[in-house]
Design an enzyme around this catalytic site. Structure first.
Site, PDB file in Angstrom:
ATOM      1  N   VAL A 155      42.859  35.572  43.440  1.00 44.02           N
ATOM      2  CA  VAL A 155      43.914  34.564  43.504  1.00 44.02           C
ATOM      3  C   VAL A 155      45.257  35.153  43.922  1.00 44.02           C
ATOM      4  CG1 VAL A 155      42.736  33.155  41.788  1.00 44.02           C
ATOM      5  CG2 VAL A 155      44.440  34.786  41.042  1.00 44.02           C
ATOM      6  N   GLU A 156      46.191  34.246  44.254  1.00 39.70           N
ATOM      7  CA  GLU A 156      47.545  34.590  44.737  1.00 39.70           C
ATOM      8  C   GLU A 156      47.502  35.572  45.897  1.00 39.70           C
ATOM      9  OE1 GLU A 156      50.888  35.366  42.295  1.00 39.70           O
ATOM     10  OE2 GLU A 156      50.268  33.981  40.731  1.00 39.70           O
ATOM     11  N   GLY A 157      46.598  35.318  46.834  1.00 40.16           N
ATOM     12  CA  GLY A 157      46.420  36.183  47.989  1.00 40.16           C
ATOM     13  C   GLY A 157      45.216  37.064  47.777  1.00 40.16           C
TER      14      GLY A 157
END
Length: 819
Positions: free
Chosen positions: A495-497
Site C-alpha cells: 500500500v501507499e505505493g
C-alpha cells in the site's frame, strides 16, 4: 641548476594540475587557461593556437556559445526526443515535494556538515507522558491475539482511541486535536505497531492520508471549523477513497466521476458515481474523502468542461453511498473495504478547499503523499523491528538445545545480528526523516526511500525472527508474538505505493529529475525554448559531470582517502566512503541520462539499481546522523559498524549490477572489466564480519541499557501472564542464573563436582557449598520460567473450530464510537 622546463618535470606537473583541476571542478575559463599554458609549454604550432582560440572564445562567450552550439543542440534534442517528456500528472508528482539531503548525493560532493546539522528530534516530556499513559493503556486493553480472534478492536478500545484523541494526533489543539509533530505521531505509531498491526492501520489512516490532512492544508475555514473537531474527537470516522479496480499505481487514470449541475434552488451541486476498493475504514466510515474526475458540461465553474481530478467530502449517510462490505487483507482484522456511489448528490461546497480547489486534487494528493509516505509505514515497520529484536534476543537466551542457549550458536547469531543492526538503522532513518518533515520539508524522494526500504527491511527482520523462534512462531495462539506480524508484512509492502513501483520509478525516476542539480531546469528550459536558461543549466551540467568523473576516478584510486571527513573517530572512514559512493553515483547517473535520455525511465532494472544506491546512501547517512545526535555512544559502535558495513555491501551490489548491465558500446565492456575492478567500494559480496556479527548478537542477549535503548518506545507488558511479559521475565531470570551455572560448571571442571550438566548438579553444588540456598531458589525459578516461556498453544478440536468467531458487531462498534 634544475631545469624546470625539462619534460620529466613539466609533464608530471601538467598531469597533476589536470587531475587537480578536474577533482576541484573549476570553471570553463580556468580550463581554457590551463590548455593555453600547456600549448605554450609544448610550443604548439600556429594552427593549434588558432583552433584553440576559436574554441575557447566560443565556449567562454555566452552569446556566441548560445548561437553556435546551444541553439542547434536544443533543436537536435527536441528532434531526437533525447530528454524525457513529462506529462502533467508526472509534473505534479515531481513538483509536489521538496529537495532535501537527497540532492546532496546527486551533486557528487555531499555536504556532511549540512547533513549532520539537520534536525534529529528527541522525545519530549509531553510525548513521553502520552506514550506512558494513553498509548500504554490502549496497548494493555487488548492483545494482538484477542484482536485477531475478534476480527476487530474491542469496543472499549475504539472508545479509548476517540476519548484520547488518537484520531486527531496531527490536528492542531485549536481544533480539539493533540497538535503532535510528525515525529511524535510516528513514535506513537511505533509503539502501537509493537502491539498489533490493526492498531496502526486504524489510527494511521485518520492521521496520515485522509480527510483531516487534506483539510488542514487545503480546507476552507468553514470546512476546518466544522469537520476537524469532529474528526479529532472521533465523532466522525474518516476514510479516503482513491484506488479503483483499474486505477492503482496509475491513480491519475481514475474513472470515478463527478458532474456539476445547477439545482432547482439555483445552487450548484455534484452528482457523483464511483467504485473504489482497498479503502481502510471504508466499511464503518461516516465521512468519506473521495478522489474523482470532475466534469462541468455547462462550464458553470468557469474552468472548462474537463476540470480534472478533484477531492471532496461525502457524508456516508448520503443517499447512493454503498458501504458495509470488507476485504480480508491476509486475515489482519482492520477494516479495509470496497465502496460504491450511485448518483450521489452533494453541494459544490463539499469540494475540499471549495470551488477554488476544483481540479487540483492530483496535486493535493501528491503533496500530501510526498511527506506522509515517509511517516506512517516507516514507523509501523520500525515498531515491528523493535518487537522482533526484543522477542528473538530473549528467545535466543531462554531456548536451549544441547545444553546451551541457542543464541550461542553461530547459526542463530547470524540472523540475530541482522535483526539488531538493521533495527538500529531503521530507527535512525525513521527519526531523521520525521525531523525533515517537521522542519517543513516535503522530501518526496526521501519519503519514497523510507517507505520502500523500511518495509523491505522489516520483511527481512520478521523472516529472520520466524527462523529463530522456529515452532513457537508458526503455532498461533496467545503465546505467539510473531505469526500475525509475519502474515501482515505484505500489506506494508503493497500500500501507499507498491514497492516495485516505488523502487523502479519513484526513488530514482523522480529523483534523477527533481533532485539533480540541473536536469529539471534543462527540461523546463527546453519546454519553454529558453535558450539562455538551457545554456546555463546544460554547460553547468557538463562541468558537474566532468568534475564527478574526476572525483570518482581519484577517490577510487585512493580508496576514498582523498575525501575529507567532517568528523573524527571510529566513523570517519564511513563519511569518506559515502563521498566516494556519491561521486560515482552522480557520474554514472549523468552517463545514463546522456546515453539513454528519455528511454531511461523504461529501463527499470537499471533505474532500480540506481535507486538502491541512492537509498543506501541515505540510510547510511541517517545511521551516522543518529550516532552523532545520540552523543557518539561507544557501546552503540557495534551496531553502527554492522549497519554501515551492510550499507556499503548493498551499494556495491547495486554498482555491480550497473557495471554488468550498462548497454553502452565500448564503455559497457570497460565497466564489466577494468573499471569495475578499481571502482569497487567493497569486494563483491563483502558483508559485516562474523566477529562483528557475534558482537552485535551477544550484546542483544544481555539485559541492560543497550538492549533497552535499541528497542525503546515499544509496548512491553509487565504482566508475566502476557506472552512478551512471560518471555521477558524468563530472559531476565535466565540471565541472572547464568553466572551461578558458570560457578557450578567451574567447580565441575576442577573436580569439586561430578562431570555433568550444571542444571543436574544444583543439589550437589548446594551440599558442597559451591552455591547458597538463595541461588538455588533463583535457579529453580529461572528454570520454571524458562520452561513456561517456551511452551506453545494447543486447542481442543471444538476450541479450534470456534476460534475465529468475532466477538462484536459493526453496529455495536459504531454505537460506542459515536456516543
Amino acid at each position: 641548476m634544475i631545469n624546470l622546463l625539462h619534460p620529466a618535470i613539466v609533464i608530471p606537473t601538467l598531469i597533476f594540475l589536470f587531475l587537480l583541476l578536474g577533482y576541484i571542478g573549476v570553471p570553463l575559463w580556468v580550463w581554457s587557461l590551463y590548455f593555453a599554458v600547456a600549448l605554450a609549454v609544448f610550443h604548439a604550432p600556429i594552427w593549434a593556437w588558432v583552433l584553440f582560440g576559436i574554441v575557447a572564445v566560443v565556449l567562454n562567450v555566452p552569446m556566441l556559445r548560445q548561437i553556435i552550439i546551444t541553439s542547434p543542440l536544443i533543436y537536435s534534442i527536441k528532434s531526437l526526443n533525447i530528454f524525457p517528456k513529462i506529462s502533467e500528472t508526472e509534473r505534479a508528482a515531481i513538483e509536489a515535494g521538496s529537495v532535501w539531503v537527497d540532492g546532496e548525493f546527486f551533486s557528487g560532493k555531499p555536504d556532511f556538515q549540512r547533513i549532520n546539522s539537520e534536525p534529529y528530534p528527541q522525545v519530549t516530556p509531553e510525548l513521553q507522558a502520552f506514550l506512558d499513559g494513553p498509548v500504554e493503556q490502549v496497548c494493555h486493553m487488548a492483545s494482538d491475539w484477542e484482536i485477531y480472534r475478534r476480527k476487530d478492536l474491542p469496543p472499549e478500545v475504539w472508545e479509548k482511541l476517540g476519548q484520547e484523541r488518537f484520531f486527531g494526533m496531527m490536528i492542531p489543539k485549536e481544533y480539539d486535536g493533540l497538535g503532535f509533530s510528525n515525529f511524535a505521531y510516528s513514535t506513537v505509531m511505533t509503539k502501537l505497531a509493537s502491539r498489533s498491526f490493526t492498531h496502526v492501520a486504524t489510527v494511521g489512516v485518520t492521521n496520515s492520508l485522509g480527510p483531516a490532512k487534506l483539510l488542514l492544508r487545503y480546507g476552507t475555514p468553514e470546512q476546518k471549523n466544522y469537520y476537524l473537531p469532529r474528526l479529532a474527537r472521533g465523532e466522525e470516522i474518516p476514510c479516503f477513497a482513491l484506488t479503483e479496480p483499474t486505477a492503482g499505481s496509475d491513480a491519475a487514470s481514475i474513472k470515478s466521476e463527478g458532474v456539476v449541475f445547477k439545482g432547482e434552488d439555483g445552487k450548484l451541486y455534484l452528482r457523483l458515481n464511483w467504485k473504489k476498493r482497498y479503502i481502510t475504514l471504508g466499511a464503518i466510515a461516516t465521512l468519506l474523502g473521495l478522489a474523482f474526475r470532475l466534469r462541468d458540461p455547462k462550464n458553470l465553474l468557469g474552468k472548462g468542461e474537463d476540470v480534472g481530478i478533484t477531492c471532496a467530502l461525502i457524508p456516508t449517510d448520503t443517499p447512493g453511498v454503498v458501504l458495509g462490505k470488507r476485504h480480508d487483507p491476509m486475515g489482519v482484522p482492520f477494516y479495509n473495504s470496497p465502496t460504491e456511489g450511485h448518483d450521489v448528490v452533494v453541494s459544490i461546497d463539499q469540494i475540499i478547499g471549495g470551488v477554488e480547489q476544483a481540479g487540483q486534487g492530483w496535486k493535493m494528493l501528491m503533496q500530501s503523499l510526498a511527506a506522509g509516505r515517509g511517516i506512517s509505514f516507516p514507523a509501523t515497520c520500525t515498531g515491528i523491528a523493535k518487537l522482533v529484536t526484543r522477542v528473538t534476543s530473549a528467545h535466543a537466551t531462554v531456548r536451549q538445545q544441547f545444553g546451551l542457549s541457542i543464541g550461542r550458536f553461530e547459526g542463530i547469531e547470524e540472523p540475530l545480528a541482522r535483526i539488531g543492526g538493521l533495527t538500529y538503522l531503521m530507527e535512525a532513518a525513521r527519526v531523521y526523516t520525521c525531523g525533515a518533515v517537521d522542519k517543513g520539508e516535503q522530501p518526496a524522494v526521501v519519503s519514497a526511500i523510507a517507505k520502500y526500504n523500511l518495509t523491505e527491511l522489516s520483511r527481512k527482520i520478521i523472516n529472520d525472527g520466524m527462523d529463530i523462534v522456529g515452532g513457537a512462531g508458526i503455532c498461533r495462539g496467545p503465546r505467539n508474538l510473531l505469526a500475525n506480524i509475519y502474515t501482515a508484512t505484505p500489506i506494508s509492502i503493497t500500500v501507499e505505493g507498491a514497492n516495485i513501483l516505488t523502487r523502479t520509478m519513484m526513488i530514482f525516476g523522480q529523483g534523477a529529475i527533481r533532485c539533480h542539480p540541473y536536469v529539471y531546469s534543462e527540461i523546463v528550459a527546453l519546454n519553454q525554448s529558453d535558450v539562455t536558461a538551457f545554456d546555463h543549466a546544460f554547460w553547468n551540467h557538463i562541468g558537474s559531470m566532468v568534475r564527478n568523473g574526476f572525483r570518482a576516478l581519484l577517490l577510487s584510486i585512493s580508496r576514498g582517502h582523498l575525501a575529507r571527513s567532517t568528523v573524527k573517530g571510529a566513523t570517519a572512514r564511513y563519511y569518506r566512503k559515502l563521498e566516494w559512493a556519491s561521486a560515482s553515483f552522480a557520474f554514472l547517473t549523468d552517463l545514463a541520462l546522456f546515453c539513454f535520455g528519455g528511454t531511461l525511465k523504461r529501463r527499470e532494472k537499471l533505474t532500480g539499481r540506481f535507486a538502491d544506491i541512492l537509498s543506501w546512501m541515505y540510510l547510511g547517512t541517517a545511521t551516522l546522523r543518529r550516532f552523532e545526535a545520540e552523543g557518539c555512544l561507544s557501546e552503540d559502535l557495534p551496531f553502527v559498524h554492522w549497519a554501515m558495513e551492510y550499507t556499503f555491501a548493498q551499494i556495491q551490489q547495486a554498482f555491480e549490477g550497473i557495471f554488468n548491465n550498462m548497454p553502452v558500446p565500448v564503455l559497457g565492456a570497460l565497466f564489466r572489466g577494468p573499471i569495475a575492478w578499481w571502482w569497487r567500494l567493497n569486494p563483491i559480496g563483502t558483508l559485516p564480519s562474523d566477529q562483528l556479527g557475534s558482537e552485535v548478537a551477544r550484546s542483544l542477549q544481555i539485559p541492560g541499557q543497550r538492549r533497552d535503548r535499541l528497542t525503546a518506545s515499544i509496548y512491553i507488558p509487565a504482566d508475566p501472564n502476557e506472552a512478551l511479559g512471560r518471555l521477558e521475565r524468563a530472559f531476565l531470570l535466565s540471565s541472572q542464573a547464568e553466572p551461578i551455572l558458570k560457578t557450578i560448571k567451574a567447580a565441575s571442571h576442577i573436580g569439586k563436582l561430578p562431570q555433568q550438566r550444571p542444571e543436574r548438579l544444583i543439589a550437589a553444588a548446594l551440599e558442597a557449598g559451591v552455591i547458597n540456598s538463595a541461588e538455588v531458589e533463583l535457579l529453580r525459578e529461572a528454570e520454571f520460567a524458562r520452561n513456561d516461556a517456551i511452551q506453545v498453544d494447543a486447542f481442543t478440536l471444538e476450541e479450534y473450530q470456534q476460534g475465529n468467531l468475532a466477538l462484536g458487531t459493526t453496529k455495536e462498534l459504531l454505537q460506542v464510537v459515536l456516543q
